[in-house]
Design a protein around this motif. Structure first.
Motif, PDB file in Angstrom:
ATOM      1  N   VAL A  11     -19.095 -14.956   1.937  1.00  0.00           N
ATOM      2  CA  VAL A  11     -19.183 -14.189   0.695  1.00  0.00           C
ATOM      3  C   VAL A  11     -19.589 -12.758   1.006  1.00  0.00           C
ATOM      4  O   VAL A  11     -19.014 -11.800   0.473  1.00  0.00           O
ATOM      5  N   VAL A  12     -20.563 -12.590   1.905  1.00  0.00           N
ATOM      6  CA  VAL A  12     -21.021 -11.247   2.274  1.00  0.00           C
ATOM      7  C   VAL A  12     -19.889 -10.465   2.938  1.00  0.00           C
ATOM      8  O   VAL A  12     -19.669  -9.285   2.632  1.00  0.00           O
ATOM      9  N   LEU A  13     -19.157 -11.083   3.857  1.00  0.00           N
ATOM     10  CA  LEU A  13     -18.040 -10.405   4.516  1.00  0.00           C
ATOM     11  C   LEU A  13     -16.945 -10.029   3.525  1.00  0.00           C
ATOM     12  O   LEU A  13     -16.367  -8.943   3.596  1.00  0.00           O
ATOM     13  N   PHE A  14     -16.652 -10.905   2.595  1.00  0.00           N
ATOM     14  CA  PHE A  14     -15.635 -10.614   1.584  1.00  0.00           C
ATOM     15  C   PHE A  14     -16.057  -9.439   0.706  1.00  0.00           C
ATOM     16  O   PHE A  14     -15.256  -8.537   0.443  1.00  0.00           O
ATOM     17  N   ILE A  15     -17.298  -9.415   0.284  1.00  0.00           N
ATOM     18  CA  ILE A  15     -17.798  -8.301  -0.541  1.00  0.00           C
ATOM     19  C   ILE A  15     -17.762  -7.002   0.241  1.00  0.00           C
ATOM     20  O   ILE A  15     -17.348  -5.965  -0.276  1.00  0.00           O
ATOM     21  N   ALA A  16     -18.171  -7.045   1.519  1.00  0.00           N
ATOM     22  CA  ALA A  16     -18.127  -5.842   2.352  1.00  0.00           C
ATOM     23  C   ALA A  16     -16.696  -5.343   2.505  1.00  0.00           C
ATOM     24  O   ALA A  16     -16.431  -4.139   2.422  1.00  0.00           O
ATOM     25  N   PHE A  17     -15.755  -6.244   2.699  1.00  0.00           N
ATOM     26  CA  PHE A  17     -14.345  -5.875   2.811  1.00  0.00           C
ATOM     27  C   PHE A  17     -13.846  -5.202   1.538  1.00  0.00           C
ATOM     28  O   PHE A  17     -13.181  -4.164   1.589  1.00  0.00           O
ATOM     29  N   VAL A  18     -14.161  -5.763   0.404  1.00  0.00           N
ATOM     30  CA  VAL A  18     -13.733  -5.196  -0.880  1.00  0.00           C
ATOM     31  C   VAL A  18     -14.333  -3.810  -1.082  1.00  0.00           C
ATOM     32  O   VAL A  18     -13.649  -2.882  -1.529  1.00  0.00           O
ATOM     33  N   VAL A  19     -15.598  -3.628  -0.718  1.00  0.00           N
ATOM     34  CA  VAL A  19     -16.250  -2.322  -0.868  1.00  0.00           C
ATOM     35  C   VAL A  19     -15.593  -1.288   0.044  1.00  0.00           C
ATOM     36  O   VAL A  19     -15.303  -0.163  -0.387  1.00  0.00           O
ATOM     37  N   ILE A  20     -15.322  -1.644   1.284  1.00  0.00           N
ATOM     38  CA  ILE A  20     -14.696  -0.704   2.227  1.00  0.00           C
ATOM     39  C   ILE A  20     -13.293  -0.315   1.756  1.00  0.00           C
ATOM     40  O   ILE A  20     -12.930   0.865   1.769  1.00  0.00           O
ATOM     41  N   VAL A  21     -12.512  -1.266   1.333  1.00  0.00           N
ATOM     42  CA  VAL A  21     -11.167  -0.970   0.829  1.00  0.00           C
ATOM     43  C   VAL A  21     -11.253  -0.081  -0.407  1.00  0.00           C
ATOM     44  O   VAL A  21     -10.487   0.870  -0.556  1.00  0.00           O
ATOM     45  N   GLY A  22     -12.189  -0.361  -1.280  1.00  0.00           N
ATOM     46  CA  GLY A  22     -12.376   0.466  -2.478  1.00  0.00           C
ATOM     47  C   GLY A  22     -12.722   1.899  -2.134  1.00  0.00           C
ATOM     48  O   GLY A  22     -12.171   2.844  -2.706  1.00  0.00           O
ATOM     49  N   ILE A  23     -13.610   2.087  -1.179  1.00  0.00           N
ATOM     50  CA  ILE A  23     -13.999   3.443  -0.753  1.00  0.00           C
ATOM     51  C   ILE A  23     -12.800   4.167  -0.162  1.00  0.00           C
ATOM     52  O   ILE A  23     -12.564   5.345  -0.460  1.00  0.00           O
ATOM     53  N   LEU A  24     -12.032   3.494   0.671  1.00  0.00           N
ATOM     54  CA  LEU A  24     -10.858   4.129   1.267  1.00  0.00           C
ATOM     55  C   LEU A  24      -9.827   4.526   0.215  1.00  0.00           C
ATOM     56  O   LEU A  24      -9.230   5.601   0.293  1.00  0.00           O
TER      57      LEU A  24
END
Length: 112
Positions: A11-24
């Motif tokens: 869950v933590v990795l998925f949330i981190a992935f979504v945040v990074i993609v959103g920032i990009l």
């Protein structure tokens, strides 16, 4: 669902992935291209910023060039090749493109 509760790291990795993609996606407007140029005698990052920065603030453009080229300060040397961002709305005029048969000039400027 029980498996997911036991494996919180997914869950933590998925949330981190979504945040990074959103920032990009938010920060990349797709209107900036990069090009390598050779520094000429008399060039400074400030004079280059005036030609290539478009609507960016000069200091913002210089910071981006320093980051892209791993420069610790604003010192550049004639003959050095650096990568610079060229905004879509910059006043970038000409780059000489040469081949064996002909010479051409590539012009990039936003119509105003």
């Amino acid at each position: 669902m029980n498996w997911l509760q036991k494996n919180n790291y997914i869950v933590v990795l998925f949330i981190a992935f979504v945040v990074i993609v959103g920032i990009l996606l938010i920060t990349d407007n797709g209107k900036t291209t990069y090009e390598q140029i050779e520094i000429q005698h008399g060039d400074t990052l400030w004079t280059l910023a005036e030609h290539y920065r478009g609507d960016m603030k000069p200091q913002e453009w210089i910071n981006l060039v320093q980051l892209e080229n791993h420069l610790n300060n604003e010192i550049i040397i004639a003959g050095q090749v650096i990568t610079i961002p060229i905004a879509e709305d910059s006043h970038y005029i000409a780059q000489n493109k040469m081949n064996e048969d002909s010479h051409s000039i590539e012009v990039a400027s936003k119509d105003q």
